[in-house]
Motif scaffolding. Structure first.
Motif, short mmCIF file in Angstrom:
data_model
loop_
_atom_site.label_atom_id
_atom_site.label_comp_id
_atom_site.label_asym_id
_atom_site.label_seq_id
_atom_site.Cartn_x
_atom_site.Cartn_y
_atom_site.Cartn_z
N TYR A 166 0.83 -1.21 0.00
CA TYR A 166 0.00 0.00 0.00
C TYR A 166 0.86 1.26 0.00
CZ TYR A 166 -3.40 3.52 1.39
OH TYR A 166 -4.18 4.64 1.44
N ALA A 167 1.96 1.23 0.76
CA ALA A 167 2.83 2.40 0.82
C ALA A 167 3.39 2.73 -0.56
CB ALA A 167 3.95 2.15 1.81
N ALA A 168 3.67 1.72 -1.39
CA ALA A 168 4.24 1.96 -2.72
C ALA A 168 3.18 2.34 -3.75
CB ALA A 168 5.00 0.72 -3.18
N LEU A 169 1.92 1.93 -3.51
CA LEU A 169 0.89 2.13 -4.52
C LEU A 169 -0.04 3.28 -4.21
CD1 LEU A 169 -0.20 -1.60 -5.15
CD2 LEU A 169 1.58 -0.30 -6.30
N ALA A 170 -0.04 3.81 -3.01
CA ALA A 170 -1.08 4.74 -2.59
C ALA A 170 -1.22 5.94 -3.51
CB ALA A 170 -0.80 5.20 -1.15
N GLU A 171 -0.14 6.49 -3.98
CA GLU A 171 -0.21 7.72 -4.79
C GLU A 171 -0.28 7.45 -6.29
OE1 GLU A 171 -0.79 10.38 -3.20
OE2 GLU A 171 -0.45 9.34 -1.27
N LEU A 172 -0.34 6.21 -6.69
CA LEU A 172 -0.46 5.89 -8.11
C LEU A 172 -1.89 6.09 -8.59
CD1 LEU A 172 1.73 2.67 -8.47
CD2 LEU A 172 2.39 5.05 -8.77
N PRO A 173 -2.11 6.40 -9.86
CA PRO A 173 -3.48 6.58 -10.36
C PRO A 173 -4.27 5.28 -10.33
CG PRO A 173 -1.91 6.61 -12.17
CD PRO A 173 -1.10 6.63 -10.90
N VAL A 174 -5.59 5.39 -10.35
CA VAL A 174 -6.45 4.19 -10.29
C VAL A 174 -6.25 3.31 -11.53
CG1 VAL A 174 -8.19 5.19 -8.79
CG2 VAL A 174 -8.35 5.55 -11.26
N ALA A 175 -5.75 3.89 -12.63
CA ALA A 175 -5.49 3.07 -13.82
C ALA A 175 -4.44 2.01 -13.56
CB ALA A 175 -5.05 3.97 -14.98
N ALA A 176 -3.64 2.16 -12.49
CA ALA A 176 -2.62 1.18 -12.16
C ALA A 176 -3.20 -0.12 -11.64
CB ALA A 176 -1.66 1.76 -11.12
N LEU A 177 -4.52 -0.17 -11.43
CA LEU A 177 -5.17 -1.39 -10.94
C LEU A 177 -5.65 -2.29 -12.08
CD1 LEU A 177 -7.26 0.06 -7.98
CD2 LEU A 177 -5.10 -1.19 -7.88
N ARG A 178 -5.20 -2.03 -13.31
CA ARG A 178 -5.58 -2.85 -14.47
C ARG A 178 -7.09 -2.83 -14.71
NH1 ARG A 178 -3.07 -8.44 -12.75
NH2 ARG A 178 -3.88 -7.67 -10.76
N LEU A 179 -7.67 -1.63 -14.66
CA LEU A 179 -9.10 -1.45 -14.87
C LEU A 179 -9.38 -1.06 -16.32
CD1 LEU A 179 -9.84 0.66 -11.66
CD2 LEU A 179 -10.13 -1.80 -11.94
N GLU A 180 -10.64 -1.25 -16.73
CA GLU A 180 -11.04 -0.81 -18.06
C GLU A 180 -11.04 0.71 -18.11
OE1 GLU A 180 -14.79 -2.47 -19.07
OE2 GLU A 180 -14.10 -4.56 -19.01
N GLU A 181 -10.81 1.23 -19.32
CA GLU A 181 -10.70 2.68 -19.48
C GLU A 181 -11.97 3.40 -19.05
OE1 GLU A 181 -9.53 5.98 -22.93
OE2 GLU A 181 -9.70 3.83 -23.41
N LYS A 182 -13.14 2.83 -19.38
CA LYS A 182 -14.39 3.50 -19.00
C LYS A 182 -14.56 3.54 -17.48
CE LYS A 182 -17.19 -0.73 -19.46
NZ LYS A 182 -18.37 -1.34 -20.13
#
Length: 492
Positions: A168-184
């Motif tokens: 969590y400490a490494a990922l907290a400030e990354l955009p939500v797109a970093a979760l391998r989600l669909e573009e929509k």
């Protein structure tokens, strides 16, 4: 995984895999892009850094790209070649750990749990990866974390390494797109003000799950290690090759065939275990002077029956010059097709097998492509009602059906004398004077306007089956728009 050991995963991302592969072979100075035909237009598929600095991007039409960047150099993309290259990289990556899988069409995922100490430390292992990939001319980004999701996020959006137990400490400030989600889904979350993984983690789960479904929370939990995610290593494709080293050199035809028989038995056992059949076999005979002779055998159908294959090697083996003797033999199936097990009937039915063996025997002499068969085609135009295909690479088509009889012999239309819409009573054809005894017809055939064909630009044709007093049974047609009579075929 070792008991009590924290799982560690590496994600390798090659953002310019396709262009890097091509530029390794033929380097280019300046902006460069690969193009791919999509939605009836050539679009940019992969670019080098110079092209991106010119404002070009993936998915852009090639015409627009040339307008923005007149100096752009391009080549057509080869997705299949890129896939093969990625599989080569996967095999190379097994030098770091045995568990390596594909991540989409431009990345790899490695489970390095318990393997980092072999390179000194995790940092030293990642440095070795980057150094080797950069030396090979491949743009790369590498992420390391406790989970597959965390490693992917760090590779794509924040290249680096997450400390053990602290995803969590490494990922907290990354955009939500970093979760391998669909573009929509990413766009919808941003509109709600949820731009980073921290924002998503702090938000209420139930409303988000109701609105976006379970996949959103599943991806978040996978990245943070609350839900497991497997890494499935890509299994190596079976290798269909066998080798024999002889204690004493041999040179007689019978001895070479006996060795080939033993190799065939071993190879066919491998093929049977994989429910596969060989289409192309290569026998390599190495002489004591290190010169090698190759005998290639192409089969009309997938086959794994040694007794049927062995006689087909006789002609090729008989032409080999053994010199001072052959001391090594190698047999390999270079092209393999699926051949599932099937129920054996008590009724003998070997006609299909006999035909395949006959085609294979003839094909070894004149080439399989030269053994051809006629296949029916979906067209009412006589010249297009059939196609010619190689018998070894096609199945018999049928049934041949037509509302009206068709002649066995077709040839280009040949004019004959005659006037009026009905067949002439007397006409000359190929220097013969013929008289009509009976005529059946007409059968009107219209041209296929959607296909360009100069021979049918004259319009419709009225076909007649004409039997002559001289014994000829001809296929005549009349063209009403440009009055004239022609012979196009002859019945048996």
């Amino acid at each position: 995984m070792f008991d009590g050991m924290q799982r560690r995963v590496v994600s390798m991302w090659f953002p310019r895999l396709a262009s890097d592969r091509v530029l390794q072979i033929r380097p280019v100075d300046g902006p460069f892009a690969l193009t791919l035909r999509q939605t009836n237009a050539d679009r940019l598929y992969c670019l080098n850094p110079e092209a991106e600095r010119q404002g070009l991007h993936r998915g852009m039409s090639f015409a627009d790209a040339r307008a923005f960047c007149p100096d752009l150099q391009s080549r057509p993309a080869d997705p299949l070649g890129d896939e093969r290259f990625l599989r080569v990289l996967r095999r190379w990556a097994t030098r770091y750990c045995p568990w390596v899988g594909l991540e989409g069409n431009d990345g790899l995922v490695l489970d390095i749990t318990g393997a980092a100490h072999l390179f000194g430390s995790e940092a030293m292992m990642l440095a070795d990866m980057r150094q080797r990939l950069t030396r090979a001319g491949l743009n790369n980004r590498i992420g390391l974390g406790d989970t597959r999701g965390a490693a992917w996020a760090l590779a794509h959006f924040g290249e680096g390494r997450a400390e053990i137990g602290q995803p969590y400490a490494a990922l907290a400030e990354l955009p939500v797109a970093a979760l391998r989600l669909e573009e929509k889904t990413v766009i919808a979350l941003q509109r709600l003000g949820l731009r980073t993984i921290r924002d998503l983690e702090d938000a209420a789960r139930a409303p988000l799950a109701r609105r976006f479904g379970p996949d959103l929370m599943m991806r978040l939990d996978q990245a943070l290690g609350r839900q497991p995610e497997q890494i499935t290593p890509l299994t190596e494709r079976p290798h269909y090759g066998v080798r024999m080293t002889l204690p004493d050199p041999v040179g007689l035809f019978d001895d070479v065939m006996a060795g080939t028989s033993r190799l065939l038995d071993q190879l066919c056992t491998k093929l049977k275990a994989q429910e596969a059949g060989a289409r192309v076999l290569r026998l390599t005979l190495r002489r004591v002077d290190q010169e090698a002779h190759t005998v290639e055998l192409r089969l009309a159908g997938p086959l794994r029956d040694a007794t049927r294959i062995l006689p087909l090697f006789e002609r090729g083996v008989g032409e080999v010059d053994a010199g001072y003797g052959i001391d090594q033999m190698r047999l390999e199936a270079t092209q393999v097709e699926s051949q599932p097990m099937h129920q054996v009937s008590h009724m003998p039915s070997g006609r299909a097998d006999q035909l395949d063996d006959l085609i294979s025997r003839i094909g070894t002499r004149i080439g399989l492509e030269n053994v051809q068969r006629f296949l029916p085609a979906d067209s009412h135009i006589p010249e297009r009602s059939f196609i010619i295909a190689a018998a070894a690479f096609s199945e018999p088509g049928g049934p041949w059906a037509s509302a009206r009889p068709r002649p066995l012999r077709l040839f280009p239309p040949e004019p004959v004398t005659g006037t009026g819409p009905r067949p002439p009573r007397h006409f000359r054809w190929r220097r013969m004077s013929l008289s009509t005894a009976r005529a059946t017809g007409p059968e009107r055939i219209a041209p296929e306007w959607w296909l360009p064909d100069e021979n049918w630009h004259s319009g419709i044709r009225d076909y007649w089956h004409v039997e002559t007093l001289q014994g000829r049974r001809l296929w005549l047609f009349y063209t009403p728009q440009h009055p004239g009579w022609f012979v196009q075929g002859e019945f048996a």
